[in-house]
Write a protein that holds these residues in place. Structure first.
Motif, PDB file in Angstrom:
ATOM      1  N   HIS A 195      -0.563   7.091 -13.081  1.00  0.00           N
ATOM      2  CA  HIS A 195       0.748   7.112 -12.423  1.00  0.00           C
ATOM      3  C   HIS A 195       0.613   6.820 -10.928  1.00  0.00           C
ATOM      4  CE1 HIS A 195       2.381   8.249 -16.127  1.00  0.00           C
ATOM      5  NE2 HIS A 195       2.453   9.571 -15.990  1.00  0.00           N
ATOM      6  N   ARG A 196      -0.406   7.404 -10.293  1.00  0.00           N
ATOM      7  CA  ARG A 196      -0.594   7.196  -8.851  1.00  0.00           C
ATOM      8  C   ARG A 196      -0.985   5.749  -8.561  1.00  0.00           C
ATOM      9  NH1 ARG A 196       1.649  10.603  -5.622  1.00  0.00           N
ATOM     10  NH2 ARG A 196      -0.026  10.668  -4.070  1.00  0.00           N
ATOM     11  N   LEU A 197      -1.852   5.198  -9.397  1.00  0.00           N
ATOM     12  CA  LEU A 197      -2.273   3.809  -9.193  1.00  0.00           C
ATOM     13  C   LEU A 197      -1.114   2.842  -9.396  1.00  0.00           C
ATOM     14  CD1 LEU A 197      -5.793   3.811 -10.868  1.00  0.00           C
ATOM     15  CD2 LEU A 197      -5.293   3.257  -8.477  1.00  0.00           C
ATOM     16  N   GLU A 198      -0.241   3.147 -10.333  1.00  0.00           N
ATOM     17  CA  GLU A 198       0.930   2.298 -10.545  1.00  0.00           C
ATOM     18  C   GLU A 198       1.787   2.217  -9.291  1.00  0.00           C
ATOM     19  OE1 GLU A 198       2.726   2.069 -14.937  1.00  0.00           O
ATOM     20  OE2 GLU A 198       2.429   4.087 -14.192  1.00  0.00           O
ATOM     21  N   LEU A 199       2.003   3.350  -8.671  1.00  0.00           N
ATOM     22  CA  LEU A 199       2.801   3.371  -7.449  1.00  0.00           C
ATOM     23  C   LEU A 199       2.128   2.553  -6.354  1.00  0.00           C
ATOM     24  CD1 LEU A 199       3.906   7.121  -7.380  1.00  0.00           C
ATOM     25  CD2 LEU A 199       5.339   5.141  -7.859  1.00  0.00           C
ATOM     26  N   LEU A 200       0.812   2.621  -6.299  1.00  0.00           N
ATOM     27  CA  LEU A 200       0.068   1.882  -5.275  1.00  0.00           C
ATOM     28  C   LEU A 200       0.014   0.382  -5.560  1.00  0.00           C
ATOM     29  CD1 LEU A 200      -2.985   4.232  -4.655  1.00  0.00           C
ATOM     30  CD2 LEU A 200      -1.414   3.429  -2.897  1.00  0.00           C
ATOM     31  N   LEU A 201      -0.262   0.035  -6.806  1.00  0.00           N
ATOM     32  CA  LEU A 201      -0.524  -1.359  -7.156  1.00  0.00           C
ATOM     33  C   LEU A 201       0.730  -2.129  -7.557  1.00  0.00           C
ATOM     34  CD1 LEU A 201      -3.733  -0.711  -9.280  1.00  0.00           C
ATOM     35  CD2 LEU A 201      -3.642  -1.573  -6.937  1.00  0.00           C
ATOM     36  N   LEU A 202       1.651  -1.449  -8.215  1.00  0.00           N
ATOM     37  CA  LEU A 202       2.833  -2.137  -8.736  1.00  0.00           C
ATOM     38  C   LEU A 202       4.107  -1.746  -8.004  1.00  0.00           C
ATOM     39  CD1 LEU A 202       2.008  -1.762 -12.548  1.00  0.00           C
ATOM     40  CD2 LEU A 202       1.444  -3.671 -11.027  1.00  0.00           C
ATOM     41  N   GLY A 203       4.043  -0.648  -7.251  1.00  0.00           N
ATOM     42  CA  GLY A 203       5.203  -0.211  -6.483  1.00  0.00           C
ATOM     43  C   GLY A 203       6.353   0.243  -7.351  1.00  0.00           C
ATOM     44  N   THR A 204       6.053   0.699  -8.552  1.00  0.00           N
ATOM     45  CA  THR A 204       7.114   1.117  -9.472  1.00  0.00           C
ATOM     46  C   THR A 204       6.789   2.477 -10.059  1.00  0.00           C
ATOM     47  OG1 THR A 204       6.033   0.113 -11.396  1.00  0.00           O
ATOM     48  CG2 THR A 204       7.538  -1.286 -10.117  1.00  0.00           C
ATOM     49  N   GLN A 205       7.768   3.077 -10.663  1.00  0.00           N
ATOM     50  CA  GLN A 205       7.538   4.270 -11.452  1.00  0.00           C
ATOM     51  C   GLN A 205       6.750   3.860 -12.699  1.00  0.00           C
ATOM     52  OE1 GLN A 205       8.248   7.436 -10.627  1.00  0.00           O
ATOM     53  NE2 GLN A 205       8.921   6.645  -8.642  1.00  0.00           N
ATOM     54  N   PRO A 206       6.076   4.804 -13.355  1.00  0.00           N
ATOM     55  CA  PRO A 206       5.219   4.466 -14.492  1.00  0.00           C
ATOM     56  C   PRO A 206       5.896   3.578 -15.532  1.00  0.00           C
ATOM     57  CG  PRO A 206       4.934   6.758 -13.896  1.00  0.00           C
ATOM     58  CD  PRO A 206       6.060   6.233 -13.047  1.00  0.00           C
ATOM     59  N   VAL A 207       5.374   2.387 -15.688  1.00  0.00           N
ATOM     60  CA  VAL A 207       5.908   1.459 -16.693  1.00  0.00           C
ATOM     61  C   VAL A 207       4.792   0.780 -17.476  1.00  0.00           C
ATOM     62  CG1 VAL A 207       8.064   0.978 -15.492  1.00  0.00           C
ATOM     63  CG2 VAL A 207       6.051  -0.377 -14.946  1.00  0.00           C
TER      64      VAL A 207
END
Length: 258
Positions: free
Chosen positions: A126-138
């Motif tokens: 979840h944290r990496l998603e925010l960093l790498l994709l800039g989105t909530q978990p998807v």
């Protein structure tokens, strides 16, 4: 016994006490894991900047505020095609892999003790998603079948073996169809190569690596974007060293640098 510095490799300082974690029955510590990830990055995977192996200390920062994390992580992390994330819970190691080359980007989880670290991996995802994709978990997180440890202490060794195998597998897919080494006599290549050619040694976890003559030779400009098939993620017992053999291999590698 006095704890002495054996050597420093890149940003990792290895002390004599760290080698104790390589004894059978011991849990692999952060330093040994971090050392091998650095060695894999700068030796076995040299010339390929699309792969990132995060050291355990950086992974721990994922629990901090996002702004703090961004300053600590590599500035080009968004450009990496595949990222290896060791998940440590304090009593167990497992491996999370982020792959940007799948559509959509995906996360892949490997745990040698069923899903013992699953919730820790999910939090890191979840944290990496925010960093790498800039989105909530998807993005999807797939849990893969993989070799299982037969005790309570070989988890870190399996993380080393899983990461080594998958990183090399990805790097091999990026090599040009025809390796330069196929056109140049090995004796010539081993003595001298053009300045724009990378000579990459074999992993110590490959049976033929001990004679020192096997390597890939290529030009970085010829590397290509791979197609990731589902079979890419398959790991079988036959793909890996026995954990005790792997421990001895890591210790031998450390002794070579000491």
């Amino acid at each position: 016994m006095r704890d002495t510095l054996l050597f420093s490799y890149r940003e990792v300082a290895v002390y004599s006490s760290d080698t104790l974690s390589l004894r059978e029955g011991q849990w692999l510590n952060d330093t040994i894991l971090g050392f091998y990830f650095e060695y894999l990055t700068h030796e076995i995977l040299r010339g390929d900047n699309s792969i990132l192996l995060l050291k355990p200390a950086l992974v721990q920062l994922l629990q901090a505020e996002l702004d703090s994390i961004k300053t600590a992580l590599p500035p080009d992390i968004h450009n990496k095609d595949i990222i290896f994330v060791p998940i440590g819970s304090g009593t167990h190691w497992s491996l999370l892999v982020y792959c940007r080359q799948t559509q959509p980007p995906s996360f892949h989880y490997f745990d040698s003790m069923a899903n013992a670290n699953y919730h820790h991996a999910l939090a890191a995802k979840h944290r990496l998603e925010l960093l790498l994709l800039g989105t909530q978990p998807v993005a999807q997180m797939l849990t893969h079948s993989c070799p299982q440890q037969e005790n309570s202490y070989d988890c870190g060794v399996f993380v080393v073996l899983f990461a080594d195998l998958l990183a090399r597998r990805y790097a091999d897919l990026r090599l040009p169809p025809k390796n330069i080494a196929q056109d140049v006599p090995r004796a010539v290549v081993s003595r001298r190569v053009p300045h724009d050619v990378i000579r990459r040694p074999m992993s110590p976890f490959v049976q033929t690596a001990n004679d020192g003559t096997y390597f890939d030779v290529f030009r970085p400009t010829a590397l290509r974007k791979p197609i990731i098939e589902p079979t890419f993620w398959w790991i079988d017992y036959g793909d890996l060293f026995n954990p005790n053999t792997a421990r001895a291999t890591l210790l031998n590698l450390i002794n070579q640098h000491a």
